[in-house]
Design a protein around this motif. Sequence first.
Motif, short mmCIF file in Angstrom:
data_model
loop_
_atom_site.label_atom_id
_atom_site.label_comp_id
_atom_site.label_asym_id
_atom_site.label_seq_id
_atom_site.Cartn_x
_atom_site.Cartn_y
_atom_site.Cartn_z
N LEU A 129 -15.56 1.26 3.02
CA LEU A 129 -14.47 0.41 3.47
C LEU A 129 -14.98 -1.03 3.62
O LEU A 129 -16.04 -1.26 4.19
CB LEU A 129 -13.98 0.93 4.83
N THR A 130 -14.22 -1.99 3.12
CA THR A 130 -14.56 -3.41 3.32
C THR A 130 -13.88 -3.91 4.59
O THR A 130 -13.01 -3.22 5.16
CB THR A 130 -14.10 -4.27 2.13
N ASP A 131 -14.24 -5.10 5.02
CA ASP A 131 -13.57 -5.68 6.20
C ASP A 131 -12.07 -5.84 5.95
O ASP A 131 -11.26 -5.57 6.83
CB ASP A 131 -14.19 -7.04 6.55
N ALA A 132 -11.71 -6.25 4.73
CA ALA A 132 -10.28 -6.40 4.40
C ALA A 132 -9.59 -5.04 4.44
O ALA A 132 -8.44 -4.94 4.90
CB ALA A 132 -10.13 -7.03 3.01
N GLY A 133 -10.26 -4.00 4.00
CA GLY A 133 -9.70 -2.65 4.05
C GLY A 133 -9.51 -2.17 5.47
O GLY A 133 -8.51 -1.54 5.81
N ARG A 134 -10.46 -2.49 6.33
CA ARG A 134 -10.35 -2.10 7.74
C ARG A 134 -9.17 -2.83 8.39
O ARG A 134 -8.40 -2.24 9.14
CB ARG A 134 -11.65 -2.40 8.49
N GLU A 135 -9.02 -4.11 8.08
CA GLU A 135 -7.88 -4.88 8.62
C GLU A 135 -6.55 -4.30 8.16
O GLU A 135 -5.62 -4.16 8.95
CB GLU A 135 -7.96 -6.34 8.15
N LEU A 136 -6.47 -3.96 6.86
CA LEU A 136 -5.24 -3.38 6.33
C LEU A 136 -4.94 -2.04 6.98
O LEU A 136 -3.80 -1.76 7.33
CB LEU A 136 -5.32 -3.23 4.81
N VAL A 152 -7.79 11.08 -5.88
CA VAL A 152 -8.73 10.25 -5.13
C VAL A 152 -9.20 9.09 -6.00
O VAL A 152 -9.23 7.94 -5.57
CB VAL A 152 -9.94 11.08 -4.64
N THR A 153 -9.56 9.40 -7.25
CA THR A 153 -10.03 8.35 -8.16
C THR A 153 -8.98 7.28 -8.34
O THR A 153 -9.28 6.08 -8.29
CB THR A 153 -10.42 8.98 -9.52
N ASN A 154 -7.73 7.69 -8.53
CA ASN A 154 -6.64 6.73 -8.71
C ASN A 154 -6.49 5.84 -7.47
O ASN A 154 -6.37 4.62 -7.59
CB ASN A 154 -5.34 7.47 -9.01
N ALA A 155 -6.48 6.45 -6.29
CA ALA A 155 -6.33 5.67 -5.05
C ALA A 155 -7.51 4.72 -4.86
O ALA A 155 -7.32 3.54 -4.52
CB ALA A 155 -6.20 6.60 -3.85
N VAL A 183 -6.69 7.29 2.49
CA VAL A 183 -8.09 7.04 2.13
C VAL A 183 -8.70 6.02 3.08
O VAL A 183 -9.80 6.22 3.61
CB VAL A 183 -8.22 6.59 0.66
N LEU A 184 -7.98 4.93 3.31
CA LEU A 184 -8.48 3.89 4.23
C LEU A 184 -8.74 4.46 5.62
O LEU A 184 -9.77 4.17 6.24
CB LEU A 184 -7.50 2.72 4.31
N MET A 185 -7.80 5.25 6.12
CA MET A 185 -7.96 5.80 7.47
C MET A 185 -9.12 6.80 7.53
O MET A 185 -9.87 6.81 8.51
CB MET A 185 -6.67 6.44 7.95
N LEU A 186 -9.26 7.62 6.52
CA LEU A 186 -10.37 8.57 6.50
C LEU A 186 -11.70 7.81 6.54
O LEU A 186 -12.60 8.16 7.30
CB LEU A 186 -10.28 9.44 5.24
N LEU A 187 -11.81 6.76 5.77
CA LEU A 187 -13.03 5.95 5.79
C LEU A 187 -13.21 5.26 7.13
O LEU A 187 -14.33 5.18 7.65
CB LEU A 187 -12.99 4.91 4.66
N SER A 188 -12.12 4.76 7.71
CA SER A 188 -12.24 4.06 8.99
C SER A 188 -12.66 5.00 10.11
O SER A 188 -13.30 4.58 11.08
CB SER A 188 -10.94 3.32 9.35
N ILE A 223 0.84 -1.20 0.00
CA ILE A 223 0.00 0.00 0.00
C ILE A 223 0.87 1.25 0.00
O ILE A 223 1.98 1.23 0.53
CB ILE A 223 -0.94 -0.03 1.23
N THR A 224 0.37 2.30 -0.61
CA THR A 224 1.05 3.59 -0.58
C THR A 224 0.44 4.44 0.52
O THR A 224 -0.64 4.15 1.04
CB THR A 224 0.87 4.33 -1.92
N PHE A 225 1.12 5.54 0.85
CA PHE A 225 0.59 6.43 1.88
C PHE A 225 -0.71 7.08 1.43
O PHE A 225 -1.63 7.27 2.22
CB PHE A 225 1.62 7.49 2.28
N ALA A 226 -0.82 7.41 0.14
CA ALA A 226 -2.05 8.01 -0.38
C ALA A 226 -3.24 7.06 -0.17
O ALA A 226 -4.32 7.48 0.26
CB ALA A 226 -1.90 8.36 -1.85
#
Length: 167
Positions: free
Chosen positions: A120-127, A91-94, A63-68, A56-59
Amino acid sequence: MPPPPDAIDPIAEARRRWVEHGWVDAAPGMAAITSLMRAQAIVSRRVEVALRPLGITFARYEVLMLLSFSRRGSLPMSLIGARLQVHQTSVTNAVDRLEAADYVRRSPHAQDRRATIVTLTDAGRELAEKATEVLNRDVFSQPGLGPAGVEVLLGQLDDLRHDAGDY
């Protein structure tokens, strides 16, 4: 590894040459801006190295953290861009990359046909949780400055951002 004892600081040398060429008033600012850009590159590299094993990249992490942090784990794409202060193309790219990896999913907005919701999916939350553990341990808790230095830096950067109209 520390630099050799005879190493020359290239930014200090550039500042000396600025003064030598008569740009005395601009020399401190040039050194500050150049140092800031070099520091940003150093910090970016540390973050990149920490996140690379997670793929994963920081960008994308942002996004994941903002959603979480959102109540429902979802936000409109336009709000993601506004909150992260990035162009909608970024945002679209990420989101494209995160969706391809099954870390988020897109859906149409219930009330606004022009808007897209990112969830966010469960896998995204875990990541996001795993990446936060790694960043906290390897980067954020050891930023390269002591606690007092971090607070001074934050104050200075806050002034710079405020003066630039960043918020």
